[in-house]
Design an enzyme around this catalytic site. Structure first.
Site, mmCIF file in Angstrom:
data_model
loop_
_atom_site.group_PDB
_atom_site.id
_atom_site.type_symbol
_atom_site.label_atom_id
_atom_site.label_comp_id
_atom_site.label_asym_id
_atom_site.label_seq_id
_atom_site.Cartn_x
_atom_site.Cartn_y
_atom_site.Cartn_z
ATOM 1 N N ARG A 29 -4.287 1.686 10.491
ATOM 2 C CA ARG A 29 -5.417 1.265 11.806
ATOM 3 C C ARG A 29 -5.395 2.152 12.840
ATOM 4 N NH1 ARG A 29 -6.916 -1.692 8.469
ATOM 5 N NH2 ARG A 29 -7.249 -4.170 8.585
ATOM 6 N N ARG A 80 15.914 -1.145 3.293
ATOM 7 C CA ARG A 80 16.463 -1.829 1.958
ATOM 8 C C ARG A 80 16.542 -0.909 0.881
ATOM 9 N NH1 ARG A 80 10.680 -2.582 2.688
ATOM 10 N NH2 ARG A 80 9.417 -2.100 1.037
ATOM 11 N N ILE A 108 0.899 -1.184 -0.118
ATOM 12 C CA ILE A 108 -0.085 0.062 -0.005
ATOM 13 C C ILE A 108 0.920 1.310 0.099
ATOM 14 C CG2 ILE A 108 -1.672 1.207 1.325
ATOM 15 C CD1 ILE A 108 -2.784 -1.279 2.115
ATOM 16 N N ARG A 130 9.884 -1.709 8.424
ATOM 17 C CA ARG A 130 10.498 -2.672 9.681
ATOM 18 C C ARG A 130 11.884 -2.512 9.543
ATOM 19 N NH1 ARG A 130 5.769 -5.167 9.359
ATOM 20 N NH2 ARG A 130 4.680 -5.283 11.226
ATOM 21 N N HIS A 145 -13.450 4.776 7.800
ATOM 22 C CA HIS A 145 -12.869 3.590 7.300
ATOM 23 C C HIS A 145 -13.293 3.012 6.019
ATOM 24 C CE1 HIS A 145 -10.540 -0.066 9.115
ATOM 25 N NE2 HIS A 145 -10.229 0.173 7.851
ATOM 26 N N GLY A 181 -11.284 3.044 3.074
ATOM 27 C CA GLY A 181 -10.150 3.033 2.385
ATOM 28 C C GLY A 181 -10.176 1.571 1.331
#
Length: 317
Positions: free
Chosen positions: A232, A176, A152, A173, A279, A281
């Site tokens: 979220r 790269r 996304i 996280r 909400h 999306g």
């Protein structure tokens, strides 16, 4: 014994499903108490109903003694992760990567542009029959930070390119390299936040991201910056965000909130500088065709004994 497959869409709406299974329609019903379409113990593949309460989606799990696959129709799987103690070891959990990227990225850009260009104020002025002008920020020449650079997040950047932003920074996280530039790790947030005019949250919800946007995160954002959340609600500490909004220091555009649904009278509804959508999306005209293609593809893989796509984890590993 023939394996059952529970589908939240009628069988006749999905082309390309392999033979050899008993397909049963179950979407939980309007009140979440719809009777099970068969014995849950015979279910091998459970395609989780979309846009239903967590209690509804999780209700059959503890009865599914032969379950092998849980296929969600959402990109995030936090609701299922919280209920995996109800299922046996060896169950594969797969998400809906490929279904929601376009719609969610569209909304992220919509919220960003609407907030920057003052669209909510124009709507209110139109309702009052008032004509008002003035300058508003443009997205052009802004620095945008995408927090959660997965499918996304990448789709959001696809849509940012034509708007001539000055720079896109990316956080995931782990770091790269990509063709577009580096993806930084979460520990680089303190250095990147003060440079961003717009911060777009597209990260999954897990233990490392719950409450990620706290007092310290928000304090590092520059004055007048815009926070956009299409991930979220619990990724953001609502109390901390409210303090910044009420001080007039930051703007926010939120498709998700904590709590959710946002109850009547909650201070977030009336906080200055906030735009809220309920909400939405994922649920667009793009959802149905993509969800049906995903289900057919996954079932074909399952029938052929091939590795499933979008595998998040296998219980017990």
């Amino acid at each position: 014994m023939t394996s059952d497959v529970w589908l939240p869409l009628p069988l006749q709406e999905i082309d390309g499903l392999p033979d050899g299974f008993v397909y049963r329609f179950w979407d939980g019903g309007e009140d979440g108490e719809q009777e099970f379409p068969g014995d849950p113990a015979d279910c091998a593949v459970y395609v989780v109903p979309y846009m239903k309460p967590v209690r509804t989606r999780a209700r059959p799990l503890e009865h599914m003694a032969r379950l092998e696959v849980i296929q969600t129709l959402t990109a995030g799987v936090d609701d299922m992760l919280a209920n995996l103690d109800r299922v046996r070891p060896g169950v594969r959990l797969c998400n809906a990567r490929g279904v929601h990227e376009a719609s969610t990225a569209e909304l992220a850009l919509t919220l960003t542009l609407a907030s920057l260009r003052g669209i909510p104020g124009f709507v209110r002025a139109q309702q009052d029959g008032e004509w008002g002008g003035g300058f508003h920020p443009a997205l052009a020449d802004k620095t945008v930070l995408i927090v959660g650079y997965g499918a996304i997040g990448s789709a959001v950047e696809d849509r940012l390119v034509p708007f001539e932003v000055a720079r896109v920074a990316r956080i995931a996280r782990s770091s790269r390299a990509t063709e577009r530039g580096p993806v930084h790790q979460l520990s680089d947030l303190p250095a990147l936040l003060p440079e961003a005019d717009v911060v777009i949250l597209t990260t999954p919800l897990d233990d490392s991201t719950r409450g990620l946007v706290d007092d310290e995160f928000l304090a590092r954002m520059k004055d007048g910056a815009l926070l956009v959340n299409v991930s979220r609600g619990p990724v953001v500490n609502t109390k901390a965000l409210l303090a910044e909004l009420e001080a007039g220091r930051l703007l926010a555009a939120l498709d998700v909130t904590d709590p959710e649904p946002l109850p009547p009278g909650h201070p977030l509804w009336h906080a200055p500088g906030v735009l809220i959508s309920p909400h939405v999306g994922g649920p667009t005209s793009a959802f149905g065709p993509r969800a049906r293609r995903l289900i057919a593809s996954q079932m074909s893989r399952y029938a052929a004994g091939e590795p499933l796509g979008n595998l998040i984890l296998t219980t017990g590993d």
